[in-house]
Scaffold this motif. Structure first.
Motif, PDB file in Angstrom:
ATOM      1  N   ARG A 334      -0.529  -8.623  12.675  1.00 18.84           N
ATOM      2  CA  ARG A 334      -1.625  -7.770  12.204  1.00 18.84           C
ATOM      3  C   ARG A 334      -1.257  -6.294  12.327  1.00 18.84           C
ATOM      4  O   ARG A 334      -1.675  -5.476  11.497  1.00 18.84           O
ATOM      5  N   ALA A 335      -0.497  -5.956  13.355  1.00 22.67           N
ATOM      6  CA  ALA A 335      -0.094  -4.566  13.552  1.00 22.67           C
ATOM      7  C   ALA A 335       0.834  -4.088  12.444  1.00 22.67           C
ATOM      8  O   ALA A 335       0.946  -2.882  12.193  1.00 22.67           O
ATOM      9  N   GLU A 336       1.499  -5.030  11.778  1.00 19.34           N
ATOM     10  CA  GLU A 336       2.453  -4.660  10.730  1.00 19.34           C
ATOM     11  C   GLU A 336       1.811  -4.564   9.344  1.00 19.34           C
ATOM     12  O   GLU A 336       2.445  -4.142   8.382  1.00 19.34           O
ATOM     13  N   ARG A 337       0.527  -4.953   9.233  1.00 16.88           N
ATOM     14  CA  ARG A 337      -0.151  -4.847   7.955  1.00 16.88           C
ATOM     15  C   ARG A 337      -0.513  -3.395   7.653  1.00 16.88           C
ATOM     16  O   ARG A 337      -0.761  -2.604   8.564  1.00 16.88           O
ATOM     17  N   ARG A 338      -0.581  -3.097   6.382  1.00 12.50           N
ATOM     18  CA  ARG A 338      -0.899  -1.725   5.981  1.00 12.50           C
ATOM     19  C   ARG A 338      -2.389  -1.452   6.199  1.00 12.50           C
ATOM     20  O   ARG A 338      -3.239  -2.175   5.682  1.00 12.50           O
ATOM     21  N   PRO A 339      -2.735  -0.413   6.965  1.00 13.06           N
ATOM     22  CA  PRO A 339      -4.157  -0.095   7.145  1.00 13.06           C
ATOM     23  C   PRO A 339      -4.760   0.469   5.871  1.00 13.06           C
ATOM     24  O   PRO A 339      -4.043   0.816   4.919  1.00 13.06           O
ATOM     25  N   ARG A 340      -6.073   0.565   5.826  1.00 12.62           N
ATOM     26  CA  ARG A 340      -6.770   1.059   4.645  1.00 12.62           C
ATOM     27  C   ARG A 340      -8.118   1.615   5.071  1.00 12.62           C
ATOM     28  O   ARG A 340      -8.633   1.285   6.142  1.00 12.62           O
ATOM     29  N   LEU A 341      -8.688   2.458   4.225  1.00  8.27           N
ATOM     30  CA  LEU A 341      -9.942   3.134   4.554  1.00  8.27           C
ATOM     31  C   LEU A 341     -11.023   2.746   3.555  1.00  8.27           C
ATOM     32  O   LEU A 341     -10.813   2.791   2.336  1.00  8.27           O
ATOM     33  N   LEU A 342     -12.185   2.382   4.096  1.00 10.17           N
ATOM     34  CA  LEU A 342     -13.355   2.059   3.290  1.00 10.17           C
ATOM     35  C   LEU A 342     -14.517   2.912   3.782  1.00 10.17           C
ATOM     36  O   LEU A 342     -14.776   2.974   4.987  1.00 10.17           O
ATOM     37  N   ILE A 343     -15.190   3.599   2.864  1.00  5.67           N
ATOM     38  CA  ILE A 343     -16.420   4.286   3.233  1.00  5.67           C
ATOM     39  C   ILE A 343     -17.583   3.603   2.529  1.00  5.67           C
ATOM     40  O   ILE A 343     -17.427   3.018   1.454  1.00  5.67           O
ATOM     41  N   THR A 344     -18.746   3.641   3.175  1.00  8.91           N
ATOM     42  CA  THR A 344     -19.932   3.082   2.542  1.00  8.91           C
ATOM     43  C   THR A 344     -20.641   4.177   1.747  1.00  8.91           C
ATOM     44  O   THR A 344     -20.452   5.368   1.995  1.00  8.91           O
ATOM     45  N   ALA A 437      -9.458  12.336   0.620  1.00 13.88           N
ATOM     46  CA  ALA A 437      -8.301  13.191   0.907  1.00 13.88           C
ATOM     47  C   ALA A 437      -7.593  12.731   2.185  1.00 13.88           C
ATOM     48  O   ALA A 437      -6.361  12.800   2.276  1.00 13.88           O
ATOM     49  N   LEU A 438      -8.365  12.265   3.174  1.00 14.18           N
ATOM     50  CA  LEU A 438      -7.757  11.748   4.405  1.00 14.18           C
ATOM     51  C   LEU A 438      -6.862  10.549   4.082  1.00 14.18           C
ATOM     52  O   LEU A 438      -5.719  10.470   4.553  1.00 14.18           O
ATOM     53  N   ALA A 439      -7.358   9.618   3.279  1.00 14.74           N
ATOM     54  CA  ALA A 439      -6.559   8.445   2.911  1.00 14.74           C
ATOM     55  C   ALA A 439      -5.314   8.852   2.139  1.00 14.74           C
ATOM     56  O   ALA A 439      -4.214   8.331   2.380  1.00 14.74           O
ATOM     57  N   VAL A 440      -5.463   9.804   1.221  1.00 10.80           N
ATOM     58  CA  VAL A 440      -4.319  10.276   0.425  1.00 10.80           C
ATOM     59  C   VAL A 440      -3.276  10.910   1.338  1.00 10.80           C
ATOM     60  O   VAL A 440      -2.067  10.682   1.184  1.00 10.80           O
ATOM     61  N   SER A 441      -3.740  11.696   2.323  1.00 11.99           N
ATOM     62  CA  SER A 441      -2.800  12.370   3.215  1.00 11.99           C
ATOM     63  C   SER A 441      -1.990  11.370   4.042  1.00 11.99           C
ATOM     64  O   SER A 441      -0.854  11.657   4.427  1.00 11.99           O
ATOM     65  N   LEU A 442      -2.576  10.214   4.309  1.00 10.94           N
ATOM     66  CA  LEU A 442      -1.889   9.178   5.070  1.00 10.94           C
ATOM     67  C   LEU A 442      -1.231   8.131   4.173  1.00 10.94           C
ATOM     68  O   LEU A 442      -0.637   7.176   4.661  1.00 10.94           O
ATOM     69  N   GLN A 443      -1.358   8.336   2.841  1.00 14.99           N
ATOM     70  CA  GLN A 443      -0.777   7.435   1.834  1.00 14.99           C
ATOM     71  C   GLN A 443      -1.292   5.997   2.029  1.00 14.99           C
ATOM     72  O   GLN A 443      -0.534   5.026   2.012  1.00 14.99           O
ATOM     73  N   LEU A 444      -2.627   5.901   2.152  1.00 20.21           N
ATOM     74  CA  LEU A 444      -3.265   4.605   2.389  1.00 20.21           C
ATOM     75  C   LEU A 444      -4.305   4.319   1.319  1.00 20.21           C
ATOM     76  O   LEU A 444      -4.873   5.243   0.728  1.00 20.21           O
ATOM     77  N   PRO A 445      -4.575   3.034   1.060  1.00 21.98           N
ATOM     78  CA  PRO A 445      -5.599   2.676   0.068  1.00 21.98           C
ATOM     79  C   PRO A 445      -6.981   3.168   0.500  1.00 21.98           C
ATOM     80  O   PRO A 445      -7.319   3.180   1.691  1.00 21.98           O
ATOM     81  N   PHE A 446      -7.790   3.529  -0.501  1.00 18.75           N
ATOM     82  CA  PHE A 446      -9.138   4.051  -0.264  1.00 18.75           C
ATOM     83  C   PHE A 446     -10.108   3.333  -1.200  1.00 18.75           C
ATOM     84  O   PHE A 446      -9.802   3.097  -2.375  1.00 18.75           O
ATOM     85  N   ALA A 447     -11.273   2.974  -0.671  1.00 19.19           N
ATOM     86  CA  ALA A 447     -12.292   2.336  -1.503  1.00 19.19           C
ATOM     87  C   ALA A 447     -13.671   2.751  -1.013  1.00 19.19           C
ATOM     88  O   ALA A 447     -13.840   3.231   0.115  1.00 19.19           O
ATOM     89  N   ILE A 448     -14.652   2.566  -1.900  1.00 18.58           N
ATOM     90  CA  ILE A 448     -16.044   2.899  -1.591  1.00 18.58           C
ATOM     91  C   ILE A 448     -16.880   1.630  -1.725  1.00 18.58           C
ATOM     92  O   ILE A 448     -16.832   0.967  -2.766  1.00 18.58           O
TER      93      ILE A 448
END
Length: 520
Positions: A334-344, A437-448
């Motif tokens: 699980r630690a090796e999976r790519r993190p991602r950001l979701l906002i409500t 912008a936070l997700a972009v700065s960390l090069q991570l997927p972003f969703a709403i």
């Protein structure tokens, strides 16, 4: 009883057996005898008497009468903090080893040994047993998280000069566990885990030093697995903490948390592990501990595997050596999976917190909730009412500080490798843009996660929530009417990132989680 030490687990049981017979005569009932590697526990229908073995082992020295008395008193002192109604007192054992009896508290003139006297709890009430029988209520686990957060908040802080929580000590203990398992299971079985540990240690040394300096190393429980938590008087209470080795007790609070979350995972309840973590973070606010949490979980799994290897085959339904090793390996995966950001995104009452809570359990995610962090900005607990403290937590400045706190917590969790859900209304475009912008700065997927319900449903839910008084949110009808006026709908690019949810009917959380995980 002569004061001779045993260097093996096979200490002379004659005193325990004689005490057992005496208690059977006194009570008129059969008395059970449970043996561990360092103690005997005598069980009457209503009481338990814990007698420490006169052993000298690499990790504990109970060889003298004075030491056994000291550690009985330490066990009472420490455990009364978390389980005050379980631990009654320390009693002397009087008479002779052939004809002993339990003396009165404080009457130690003729003591030949000492026991910790406890209430006996019913069979089947340990946390692991409650899980296995399907009797555990989620609210009980939530309450345990709140209890542990409060315990850690109030626990004494270790001085940096003490050396407790130092990187070299952490490294030494985890490598010792790996060496022990390599001897028991073969070096090849733990080779991959050893490589992961060795790869993580250099990058965590500064984090461990920082945790020392900010006061995160405290006098904790130290042995917080599922067999050391019991339902007593309707609540889950940790007991049987480490009394015999301060270095195993004066630890990072996240090491304490990791023991419980790891053991939940090892027992097949990854969802409850993340539920517990969510509630603990809600009450503690210790998101700074997330970078070290997974390492501590792996370490705790190795320790339990090591203990299991020494004890032999486990009972039915209980994890054994292989189960704990597999648990450690799953944590690493699980630690090796790519993190991602979701906002409500949604008005108050649209179901954001309910759906987010379901998703975090399914996805193994960390949640940051604006209703909680907004209060933390003012030093209030999650369930406090701001009106009772004469503060306005909804000013523009309070909102700015709240979202800054949410962003920093999200960054910490994402950099620690966790999927993150930020649970807030996000009704303004600028707020949403900042987290994208936070997700972009960390090069991570972003969703709403875009949630909707009818105005009538929103008003009905808010009224019920206010009447219940058991939620961190203080948004009522007046706040909702303001939101109707100032909300800024998602624009076209945002709609392309959105996962729409109608909450009039119960959403399918598993499908929503799959959609989120599929976003790149």
């Amino acid at each position: 009883m002569t004061d001779r030490a045993s260097t093996s687990h096979a200490a002379d049981p004659s005193l325990a057996q004689a005490l057992r017979l005496q208690l059977q005569l006194e009570t008129g009932h059969a008395v059970g005898l449970v043996e561990t590697h360092i103690s005997w526990v005598l069980l009457t229908p209503t009481l338990a008497f814990k007698l420490k073995k006169p052993v000298r082992l690499p990790f504990v020295d109970f060889s003298s009468l004075a030491a056994r008395r000291h550690f009985c008193e330490e066990e009472l002192r420490l455990n009364r903090v978390l389980a005050p109604d379980l631990y009654l007192d320390v009693r002397p054992v009087c008479g002779t080893s052939e004809a002993p009896c339990i003396g009165e508290e404080g009457n130690a003139a003729n003591a030949i040994d000492y026991v910790v006297r406890m209430r006996r709890f019913p069979d089947g009430m340990l946390l692991g047993e409650l899980l296995a029988s399907g009797q555990l209520e989620n609210a009980e686990l939530d309450d345990l998280a709140r209890t542990l957060a409060r315990f850690h908040r109030d626990a004494p802080v270790a001085a940096v000069a003490s050396g407790f929580g130092a990187p070299e000590g952490i490294e030494q203990r985890v490598m010792a566990a790996l060496d022990s398992l390599a001897a028991a299971c073969g070096p090849a079985r733990v080779a991959a885990l050893r490589r992961w540990v060795e790869g993580k240690v250099p990058g965590l040394r500064m984090a461990w030093l920082l945790r020392q300096r900010i006061g995160a190393v405290r006098e904790c429980h130290g042995d917080l697995h599922l067999a050391n938590v019991v339902r007593l008087d309707g609540r889950l209470q940790p007991f049987d903490c480490i009394e015999f080795d301060p270095a195993l007790r004066w630890i990072d609070v996240m090491s304490d948390v990791a023991f419980l979350t790891m053991d939940l995972k090892a027992h097949g309840h990854v969802d409850l592990a993340f539920r517990f973590l969510d509630k603990y973070l809600e009450h503690s606010g210790d998101h700074e501990g997330l970078p070290v949490l997974r390492f501590y979980e792996v370490y705790r799994a190795l320790v339990r595997a090591q203990v299991a290897s020494l004890r032999g085959p486990s009972g039915e339904g209980k994890p054994d050596v292989e189960d704990y090793l597999l648990c450690a390996e799953d944590i690493v995966r699980r630690a090796e999976r790519r993190p991602r950001l979701l906002i409500t995104h949604g008005l108050s009452g649209s179901g954001k917190s309910t759906v987010a809570a379901q998703l975090l359990e399914l996805a193994g995610a960390v949640r940051l909730r604006s209703d909680v962090e907004r209060k933390r900005v003012f030093g209030l607990s999650a369930l406090s009412h701001s009106a009772d403290h004469a503060v306005d937590i909804y000013t523009p400045e309070a909102t700015r500080r709240t979202f800054a706190r949410l962003a920093e917590g999200a960054r910490l969790a994402l950099q620690a490798g966790y999927p993150v859900i930020v649970d807030a209304t996000f009704l303004r475009h600028a707020e949403r843009a900042a987290f994208r912008a936070l997700a972009v700065s960390l090069q991570l997927p972003f969703a709403i996660l875009d949630l909707h319900a009818s105005p009538a449903q929103l008003r009905r839910r808010l009224a019920l929530r206010q009447a219940g008084g058991l939620d961190a949110s203080e948004a009522g009808p007046a706040v909702l009417e303001q939101q109707f006026a100032f909300q800024e709908p998602l624009d076209a690019p945002e709609r392309a990132m959105a996962i729409g949810v109608e909450t009039e009917m119960r959403p399918d959380a598993a499908s929503l989680c799959a959609l989120w995980m599929s976003r790149t």
